[in-house]
Scaffold this active site. Structure first.
Site, mmCIF file in Angstrom:
data_model
loop_
_atom_site.group_PDB
_atom_site.id
_atom_site.type_symbol
_atom_site.label_atom_id
_atom_site.label_comp_id
_atom_site.label_asym_id
_atom_site.label_seq_id
_atom_site.Cartn_x
_atom_site.Cartn_y
_atom_site.Cartn_z
ATOM 1 N N LYS A 1 8.076 6.378 -7.507
ATOM 2 C CA LYS A 1 7.142 7.514 -7.561
ATOM 3 C C LYS A 1 7.387 8.470 -6.392
ATOM 4 C CE LYS A 1 3.520 4.866 -7.231
ATOM 5 N NZ LYS A 1 4.093 3.513 -7.143
ATOM 6 N N ARG B 1 -5.164 4.527 -9.078
ATOM 7 C CA ARG B 1 -4.624 3.167 -9.094
ATOM 8 C C ARG B 1 -5.571 2.180 -9.755
ATOM 9 N NH1 ARG B 1 -0.535 3.860 -4.838
ATOM 10 N NH2 ARG B 1 0.709 1.974 -4.756
ATOM 11 N N ARG C 1 8.758 -1.044 6.431
ATOM 12 C CA ARG C 1 7.326 -0.905 6.138
ATOM 13 C C ARG C 1 6.657 -2.275 6.166
ATOM 14 N NH1 ARG C 1 6.053 2.947 1.038
ATOM 15 N NH2 ARG C 1 4.673 1.220 0.506
ATOM 16 N N ARG D 1 1.051 -7.127 -4.100
ATOM 17 C CA ARG D 1 0.942 -5.748 -4.611
ATOM 18 C C ARG D 1 1.237 -5.712 -6.104
ATOM 19 N NH1 ARG D 1 4.812 -2.717 -0.790
ATOM 20 N NH2 ARG D 1 4.346 -0.944 -2.111
ATOM 21 N N ARG E 1 14.261 -1.161 0.539
ATOM 22 C CA ARG E 1 13.439 -0.273 1.365
ATOM 23 C C ARG E 1 12.959 -1.008 2.617
ATOM 24 N NH1 ARG E 1 8.225 2.301 -1.321
ATOM 25 N NH2 ARG E 1 7.477 0.180 -1.086
#
Ligand code: B4P
Length: 195
Positions: free
Chosen positions: A13, A88, A133, A144, A127
């Site tokens: 996204k 969400r 992160r 998640r 990532r």
């Protein structure tokens, strides 16, 4: 053009929103980025959001809505926006609809990026290595994905019922996925001609 971009964590996204900003000339509004900025600035909101994000849970609807409302009222969002990471859950869908009705800017289309979960795990691992992160650890990513299946999957049904949902294959080269998204927009020819 007022667009919502949906998809699982790591479906692309954020990546695709940034590319669409250049093509469409409207801002990307990412609730994840707004939350990370608040965490970095250690605001009271950021302090509340930090532990929730690191646990892989959703930050409270009230906090995210207040942040979004403030952002949507800025002048650059008047000509349109790409909403990345919001809504969400179904409560956020309803809050968004009410907010956009009040602003006189109804949503035009919701694009869902479809990516199989094996690829998602692979992308997020990439990532994690590149960006570090805190919510990209394997344990948090599992949580998640669980939260996504439970709370965010129904969001697509909400937009489908309004006739606004388009599902786009999110697997492939970045440019190819961008092209598919542009093709799924309500006026692809006009958009492409002006890009
Ligand atoms: P977000 O910031 O929204 O993050 P995301 O879902 O993980 O990522 P995205 O789908 O944007 O993936 P990306 O392009 O980076 O959320 C983070 C947290 O914030 C949430 O867990 C929650 O706690 C909180 N939050 C945010 N919004 C909220 C809300 N509305 N309510 C409550 N809480 C909220 O892509 C991932 C990786 O894949 C990148 O490394 C990228 O390079 C790669 N990639 C992308 N496209 C690819 C392609 N086509 N091929 C190969 N790799 C690709």
């Amino acid at each position: 053009m007022r667009i919502v971009l949906l998809g699982a964590p790591g479906s692309g996204k954020g990546t695709q929103s940034q590319r669409l900003v250049e093509r469409l000339g409207i801002p990307q509004i990412s609730t994840g980025d707004l939350l990370r900025a608040a965490v970095k600035a250690a605001t009271s909101l950021g302090l509340k959001a930090r532990a929730v994000m690191e646990a892989g849970q959703l930050v409270s609807d009230e906090i995210v809505l207040a942040m979004l409302e403030e952002r949507l009222e800025q002048p650059d969002a008047v000509a349109g926006f790409i909403l990345d990471g919001y809504p969400r859950n179904v409560a956020q869908c309803e809050a968004l609809e009410a907010l956009l009705a009040r602003l006189g800017q109804p949503l035009e289309v919701a694009i869902k990026l479809d990516v199989p979960s094996e690829l998602i795990v692979e992308r997020i691992a990439g990532r994690a290595a590149a960006q570090g992160r805190k919510d990209d650890t394997p344990e948090t990513v599992r949580e998640r994905l669980r939260v996504y299946a439970e709370q965010t999957e129904p969001v697509a049904g909400y937009f489908a019922a309004e006739g606004k949902l388009r599902i786009v294959d999110g697997v492939g080269e970045l440019a190819e996925v961008s092209r598919r998204i542009l093709d799924a927009l309500p006026t692809p020819r006009a958009v492409r001609a002006s890009a």
